[in-house]
Scaffold this motif. Structure first.
Motif, short mmCIF file in Angstrom:
data_model
loop_
_atom_site.label_atom_id
_atom_site.label_comp_id
_atom_site.label_asym_id
_atom_site.label_seq_id
_atom_site.Cartn_x
_atom_site.Cartn_y
_atom_site.Cartn_z
N TRP A 19 0.63 -1.29 0.20
CA TRP A 19 -0.33 -0.12 -0.07
C TRP A 19 1.00 1.41 0.02
CZ3 TRP A 19 -4.39 -0.96 -1.63
CH2 TRP A 19 -4.92 -1.90 -1.48
N ARG A 20 1.96 1.31 0.36
CA ARG A 20 3.00 2.14 0.65
C ARG A 20 3.29 2.61 -0.72
NH1 ARG A 20 5.53 0.10 5.55
NH2 ARG A 20 7.43 -0.23 4.07
N VAL A 21 3.42 1.26 -1.46
CA VAL A 21 4.79 1.63 -2.82
C VAL A 21 3.20 1.63 -3.57
CG1 VAL A 21 4.89 0.27 -4.88
CG2 VAL A 21 5.66 -0.18 -3.19
N GLN A 22 1.61 1.54 -3.65
CA GLN A 22 0.93 1.91 -4.30
C GLN A 22 0.28 3.71 -4.23
OE1 GLN A 22 -0.88 0.59 -6.84
NE2 GLN A 22 0.67 -1.00 -6.33
N GLU A 23 0.64 3.69 -2.74
CA GLU A 23 -0.01 5.28 -2.71
C GLU A 23 1.14 5.90 -3.05
OE1 GLU A 23 -1.10 8.99 -0.12
OE2 GLU A 23 -1.79 6.66 -0.41
N VAL A 24 2.63 6.28 -3.30
CA VAL A 24 3.36 6.56 -4.05
C VAL A 24 3.49 6.46 -5.95
CG1 VAL A 24 5.84 6.71 -4.88
CG2 VAL A 24 5.97 6.71 -2.78
N LEU A 25 2.92 5.23 -6.41
CA LEU A 25 2.57 5.44 -7.68
C LEU A 25 1.59 6.28 -8.26
CD1 LEU A 25 3.03 1.56 -8.46
CD2 LEU A 25 4.92 3.57 -9.01
N LYS A 26 0.80 5.81 -7.25
CA LYS A 26 -1.13 7.03 -7.57
C LYS A 26 -1.15 8.28 -8.03
CE LYS A 26 -3.12 8.83 -4.07
NZ LYS A 26 -3.85 9.02 -2.93
N TYR A 27 0.07 8.69 -7.34
CA TYR A 27 0.72 10.54 -7.57
C TYR A 27 1.09 10.29 -8.43
CZ TYR A 27 -0.90 11.78 -2.47
OH TYR A 27 -1.45 12.15 -2.09
N ARG A 32 4.97 10.16 -17.82
CA ARG A 32 5.20 9.85 -18.53
C ARG A 32 6.46 8.81 -18.69
NH1 ARG A 32 6.05 13.34 -23.90
NH2 ARG A 32 5.40 11.06 -24.77
N GLY A 33 6.88 7.18 -19.16
CA GLY A 33 7.51 6.65 -19.07
C GLY A 33 7.70 5.57 -17.97
N ARG A 34 8.28 5.29 -17.78
CA ARG A 34 9.09 4.29 -16.88
C ARG A 34 8.53 4.84 -15.55
NH1 ARG A 34 14.40 2.29 -16.85
NH2 ARG A 34 14.05 1.42 -14.98
N LYS A 35 8.55 5.82 -15.55
CA LYS A 35 8.51 6.82 -13.93
C LYS A 35 7.31 6.54 -13.13
CE LYS A 35 8.65 10.53 -16.00
NZ LYS A 35 8.88 12.64 -15.62
N ASN A 36 5.47 5.88 -14.34
CA ASN A 36 4.96 5.72 -13.68
C ASN A 36 4.68 4.50 -13.12
OD1 ASN A 36 4.51 4.49 -15.66
ND2 ASN A 36 2.26 6.08 -16.24
N ARG A 37 5.35 3.48 -13.39
CA ARG A 37 5.91 2.25 -12.80
C ARG A 37 6.19 1.90 -12.31
NH1 ARG A 37 4.63 2.83 -18.22
NH2 ARG A 37 7.40 2.05 -19.06
N CYS A 38 7.62 2.25 -12.04
CA CYS A 38 8.95 2.07 -11.38
C CYS A 38 9.10 2.55 -10.78
CB CYS A 38 10.46 1.85 -11.82
SG CYS A 38 10.46 1.15 -14.02
N TYR A 39 8.75 2.19 -9.25
CA TYR A 39 8.51 2.96 -7.40
C TYR A 39 9.93 2.89 -7.57
CZ TYR A 39 8.63 2.96 -2.49
OH TYR A 39 9.01 3.77 -1.46
N ARG A 40 11.52 2.87 -7.64
CA ARG A 40 11.87 3.88 -7.43
C ARG A 40 12.09 5.42 -8.43
NH1 ARG A 40 18.62 1.98 -8.39
NH2 ARG A 40 19.15 4.02 -7.74
N ALA A 42 9.38 6.65 -9.22
CA ALA A 42 8.17 7.26 -9.74
C ALA A 42 8.60 8.40 -7.66
CB ALA A 42 7.42 6.04 -9.12
N VAL A 43 9.56 7.30 -7.31
CA VAL A 43 9.99 8.01 -5.86
C VAL A 43 10.36 9.74 -6.10
CG1 VAL A 43 11.42 8.24 -3.47
CG2 VAL A 43 9.29 5.91 -4.55
N GLN A 44 12.04 9.32 -7.01
CA GLN A 44 12.63 10.37 -7.04
C GLN A 44 11.36 11.40 -8.39
OE1 GLN A 44 14.75 9.23 -9.91
NE2 GLN A 44 16.68 7.82 -8.18
N SER A 45 10.28 10.86 -9.56
CA SER A 45 9.90 12.08 -9.75
C SER A 45 8.57 12.22 -8.93
CB SER A 45 8.81 11.45 -10.73
OG SER A 45 10.04 10.86 -11.66
N VAL A 46 8.41 12.07 -7.96
CA VAL A 46 6.88 12.54 -7.04
C VAL A 46 8.02 13.77 -6.06
CG1 VAL A 46 5.53 11.67 -4.89
CG2 VAL A 46 5.30 10.50 -7.61
N ARG A 47 8.69 13.14 -5.86
CA ARG A 47 9.81 14.14 -4.46
C ARG A 47 9.56 15.42 -5.43
NH1 ARG A 47 13.13 11.15 -2.28
NH2 ARG A 47 12.59 10.41 -0.55
N ARG A 48 9.74 15.22 -6.67
CA ARG A 48 10.08 16.51 -7.20
C ARG A 48 10.09 17.21 -7.67
NH1 ARG A 48 13.29 14.23 -11.26
NH2 ARG A 48 15.00 13.96 -10.58
N ALA A 49 8.14 16.09 -8.31
CA ALA A 49 7.30 16.95 -8.69
C ALA A 49 6.12 17.96 -7.27
CB ALA A 49 6.24 15.93 -8.63
#
Length: 149
Positions: A19-27, A32-40, A42-49
């Protein structure tokens, strides 16, 4: 009461990570690209966003203030006053409207803005005591005069 064995207890604990992973992937869903599927990624991109959105909120305040100042300047030039003279004379006349309200008055209430411009013009030409005249405000202006003794 149902007692879970050790393997099932471990399995139920692992769902917390899911559920923690899903929370990050939800944001990150709309990335676009792997940023919306790969957790690592996604974490970087969400933090930057999130950091950029925080900075954008501050930037929005600056942009809106600049927009209000531009609108007030355009409206005050129609009445023969520069922006700086208009604002300073309004403050000297104890008109405590913020720039957002003055900009809205300039757009939606041009007669009210015209009376504010007239008050600033009189204050500029005659000084504060002369602008008040015999204690009567210019026509169409309602104000409370505060005397400081």
């Amino acid at each position: 009461m149902v007692l879970l064995g050790a393997p099932r207890w471990v399995r139920s604990r692992l769902t917390d990570r899911f559920w923690r992973v899903q929370e990050v992937l939800k944001y990150a869903r709309h990335f676009r690209g792997r940023k919306n599927r790969c957790y690592r990624l996604a974490v970087q991109s969400v933090r930057r966003a999130f950091v950029k959105s925080t900075k954008a909120r501050r930037e929005k305040k600056k942009l809106l203030r600049a927009l209000w100042i531009t609108r007030i300047e355009a409206a005050s030039l129609e009445h023969g006053l520069k922006y700086s003279a208009f604002i300073s004379n309004l403050l000297k006349s104890q008109v405590e409207l913020n720039r957002k309200m003055i900009a809205d008055l300039a757009i939606y209430e041009p007669k009210t803005f015209k009376s504010l411009a007239a008050l600033a013009q009189r204050r500029r030409q005659e000084g504060f005591l002369a602008a008040l005249g015999d204690g009567k405000e210019p026509e169409g202006i309602f104000s409370r005069i505060v005397h400081h003794y």
